[in-house]
Design a protein around this motif. Structure first.
Motif, PDB file in Angstrom:
ATOM      1  N   VAL A 295       4.876   2.263  11.968  1.00  0.00           N
ATOM      2  CA  VAL A 295       5.348   3.448  11.250  1.00  0.00           C
ATOM      3  C   VAL A 295       5.038   4.714  12.044  1.00  0.00           C
ATOM      4  O   VAL A 295       5.850   5.640  12.095  1.00  0.00           O
TER       5      VAL A 295
ATOM      6  N   GLN B 205       0.824  -1.203   0.000  1.00  0.00           N
ATOM      7  CA  GLN B 205       0.000   0.000   0.000  1.00  0.00           C
ATOM      8  C   GLN B 205       0.865   1.262   0.000  1.00  0.00           C
ATOM      9  O   GLN B 205       0.611   2.224  -0.724  1.00  0.00           O
ATOM     10  N   LEU B 206       1.891   1.199   0.845  1.00  0.00           N
ATOM     11  CA  LEU B 206       2.778   2.364   0.977  1.00  0.00           C
ATOM     12  C   LEU B 206       3.504   2.656  -0.329  1.00  0.00           C
ATOM     13  O   LEU B 206       3.735   3.815  -0.682  1.00  0.00           O
TER      14      LEU B 206
ATOM     15  N   LYS C 256       0.929   9.056   1.210  1.00  0.00           N
ATOM     16  CA  LYS C 256      -0.029   8.097   0.695  1.00  0.00           C
ATOM     17  C   LYS C 256      -1.034   7.585   1.715  1.00  0.00           C
ATOM     18  O   LYS C 256      -2.082   7.064   1.357  1.00  0.00           O
ATOM     19  N   LEU C 257      -0.668   7.663   2.973  1.00  0.00           N
ATOM     20  CA  LEU C 257      -1.577   7.063   3.933  1.00  0.00           C
ATOM     21  C   LEU C 257      -2.311   8.067   4.803  1.00  0.00           C
ATOM     22  O   LEU C 257      -3.528   8.101   4.850  1.00  0.00           O
TER      23      LEU C 257
ATOM     24  N   LEU D  91      -0.723   0.477  11.055  1.00  0.00           N
ATOM     25  CA  LEU D  91       0.259   1.543  10.819  1.00  0.00           C
ATOM     26  C   LEU D  91       1.128   1.824  12.035  1.00  0.00           C
ATOM     27  O   LEU D  91       2.096   2.575  11.940  1.00  0.00           O
TER      28      LEU D  91
ATOM     29  N   PRO E 151       6.395   8.198   2.002  1.00  0.00           N
ATOM     30  CA  PRO E 151       5.150   7.652   1.442  1.00  0.00           C
ATOM     31  C   PRO E 151       4.067   7.501   2.499  1.00  0.00           C
ATOM     32  O   PRO E 151       2.884   7.646   2.205  1.00  0.00           O
ATOM     33  N   PHE E 152       4.508   7.179   3.709  1.00  0.00           N
ATOM     34  CA  PHE E 152       3.540   7.025   4.787  1.00  0.00           C
ATOM     35  C   PHE E 152       2.737   8.306   4.960  1.00  0.00           C
ATOM     36  O   PHE E 152       1.516   8.283   5.124  1.00  0.00           O
TER      37      PHE E 152
END
Lengths: 215, 215, 215, 215
Positions: D119, D10-11, D77-78, D116, D73-74
């Motif tokens: 992270v 996903q990341l 994108k998240l 998550l 990216p975390f």
DNA sequence: TATGAATGAGCGTTCATTCAT
DNA sequence: AATGAATGAACGCTCATTCAT
């Protein structure tokens, strides 16, 4: 007074040692013997002796001086005299036969040797790495006693009791056999079971026959 | 290829060593032998080997592992095989007399021993301080060869060539005499002048007579 | 005497610290707080403290011991007492309303907290990685004060000033709101412009309403 | 495909990652989260990932680049999308009341957050020490969503559902309460027993009342 | 005489990073 | 793309030694 304290008393007879100094020497002998000179730290000795780190260096300028202060007297005051003392008896005809001499030596020394073992261990360990030790050793042991030993061996050779090879070789063979026993017994394999009496006697017989005239 | 490189090649036959690794081992053997394990620093080894200090630890997790990696193969690949090899000849009746066996051993080994001397020195120096070394020694040398030695000694005893004492004692007396010679010669007093041939022969004779039947 | 020195004086009241030791602690607090425990090297601390690196290890066996020696006293001597002190006032009916208590806490603490901030930062950073820290925290802060807090909260709950949920939850919500403010303000975004007074008041109001009875 | 692998998928959706690269990222997340960035060595990550040390540096020039490649990216994108997604619903009048919004957020996120968490832990730990992280955070989270959040909060304020304080303060109070719960629950005291449902609900109610208009 | 805090060089070891293969 | 040997700087820590008290 413990066994070890008597050793120190004997080694440093005549020298005025403070209480702390004795403790330092005792601790040093124990540690050097157990782990070797290089692997022993002065702080470790200080702790074991119950003194401050600085105290060691008040008495001995360096760690090496501490080592030498132990091994020096050991050579001059213990090894040489012990050998010499018996030589007198021998030269005074106390022992007619090598066998008697050897056996007497072994007998008398057993306890002494056990007591001296830590210092002997140190000596054997460190001699290869400190030329000054080797020199001291040659001077104090060898030179002081070489003439006497030579004379002694020659006298036995003249009596026909031992073979005609250079006295130095005779001495080497006898001494390494004796030390070989002690080294095997106490340093290499102390954890095995030993019949001390029998092994001591076998070592003596081995030397006797090894050096004896055969015909 | 130098003398020492061949030693390493022999010790580590079968193991893939990088060039640097060989250099490290060579440098370690030299330094450990000269100054003792504890007194040798890894940076010193690195410098002598011409590698970065980190390289040592890529191949050996600790300094001690480096020591063991040298002495381990030495015991398994060199000492044991050499002894065993001659035992075969002896057991195959190649040598009728102990004397022949002893002399053969001494002859053949002189060069070998000189080459192995640095490692032998390390082994003798460090064995008192590393129980695992003593254990390895007992397992690889003693156990592997003990039965054969015992059998051999017994066969000579049955032939009436050597005296009837426990084979272990026979082995101890013979080995310490041999090592006593080598130790005196190469470790204690390498700077004295030695008549190698004569001293070797005297040592053999000493052992022979020491263990021989007298009547 | 600087602000920081007073902090150390307070943290280690009663313990005899040498001059160098104080400097080490000050330097350690600063560095740990700025870069984190792991990313701070002992040589860096030594340099900042103006002492030799060895000196650090004379006083603290390991780097971790240095960390704990800072955080330990911080928890026992500063956090717990401060909380407890006000509890007394509260329990003595000094504050009839939660609001007064909260506001007093916030007011009094602002300066204190600013001074303690470096240590708080260290604590928050390292607590996830050192179980012993978490344990100490639970023992010293939680256990010592948990009963009192619970009692206090219950008393306010009985007066109908705050809602009826487990006291532990009440404490968590209040404390994280307070720390959330301080963390945002001083750790996450110190470079933004803050209206401290207003934000403090808003945080208090938030907690008050969040925990207050609605009808 | 494991839970963690899906996280990575996903990341890094859209980026072509080799198999090894995925393993490296997974190992890095795990280690950074457990011991912190500084206390984690690249060799450790390599071992855990089952790749050679060099492979890490083929993909990431430095260790820090690896860290940023995870957290970057975390954030983009998240975090941002998740928030934004719901904002749409909210702004489209899907949730008339803050409460619905908050509860929906909490509900939807619980599983996400748990996944998550490693992270998040890394982010919270490292943000104080890496200015570029703080900057990224401000840019990606704050700037991207600040306008929307502000708009959203203002709309609720206009509806009279929440108090009239600066939207930034509203956001801070709500977010720290949420994170405060998660931090207490999963980072500080994961070993305590928690009634997750109840605590989540209490936290929501706390925020609601804390921000709600009182009269 | 004895202390123990202080030192700085050096210890064994780990580190992030490079590079030839 | 991947390896893993090699690096050398830096790490936490110990060392023998000094010196003010």
């Amino acid at each position: 007074m413990s066994e070890e304290e008597r050793l120190v008393e004997q080694l440093f007879a005549g020298e005025k040692l403070t209480d702390k100094q004795k403790k330092i020497i005792l601790a040093a002998i124990e540690s050097f013997s157990e782990k070797g000179y290089s692997a022993t730290s002065t702080s470790e000795i200080a702790k074991k002796a119950g003194v401050a780190e600085g105290t060691i260096f008040r008495h001995y300028k360096t760690k090496k001086e501490l080592l030498l202060s132990i091994i020096g007297p050991f050579m001059t005051k213990l090894i040489a005299p012990y050998i010499v003392k018996d030589f007198h008896k021998v030269l005074d005809q106390k022992y007619d036969h090598v066998e008697d001499f050897l056996r007497a030596t072994m007998e008398n020394r057993r306890n002494v040797v056990k007591r001296l073992l830590p210092v002997i261990k140190i000596l054997l360990q460190e001699i290869p790495f400190h030329p000054e030790l080797r020199e001291q050793f040659l001077n104090h042991i060898a030179k002081d006693t070489f003439d006497r030993v030579t004379k002694l061996i020659k006298s036995y050779q003249e009596k026909g009791q031992i073979i005609d090879i250079p006295p130095a070789s005779v001495a080497r063979l006898a001494v390494t056999s004796l030390l070989g026993f002690l080294f095997s017994r106490y340093v290499l394999f102390p954890e095995l079971e030993w019949d001390d009496e029998a092994e001591a006697e076998r070592t003596i017989q081995f030397i006797l026959h090894g050096l004896g005239k055969t015909e």
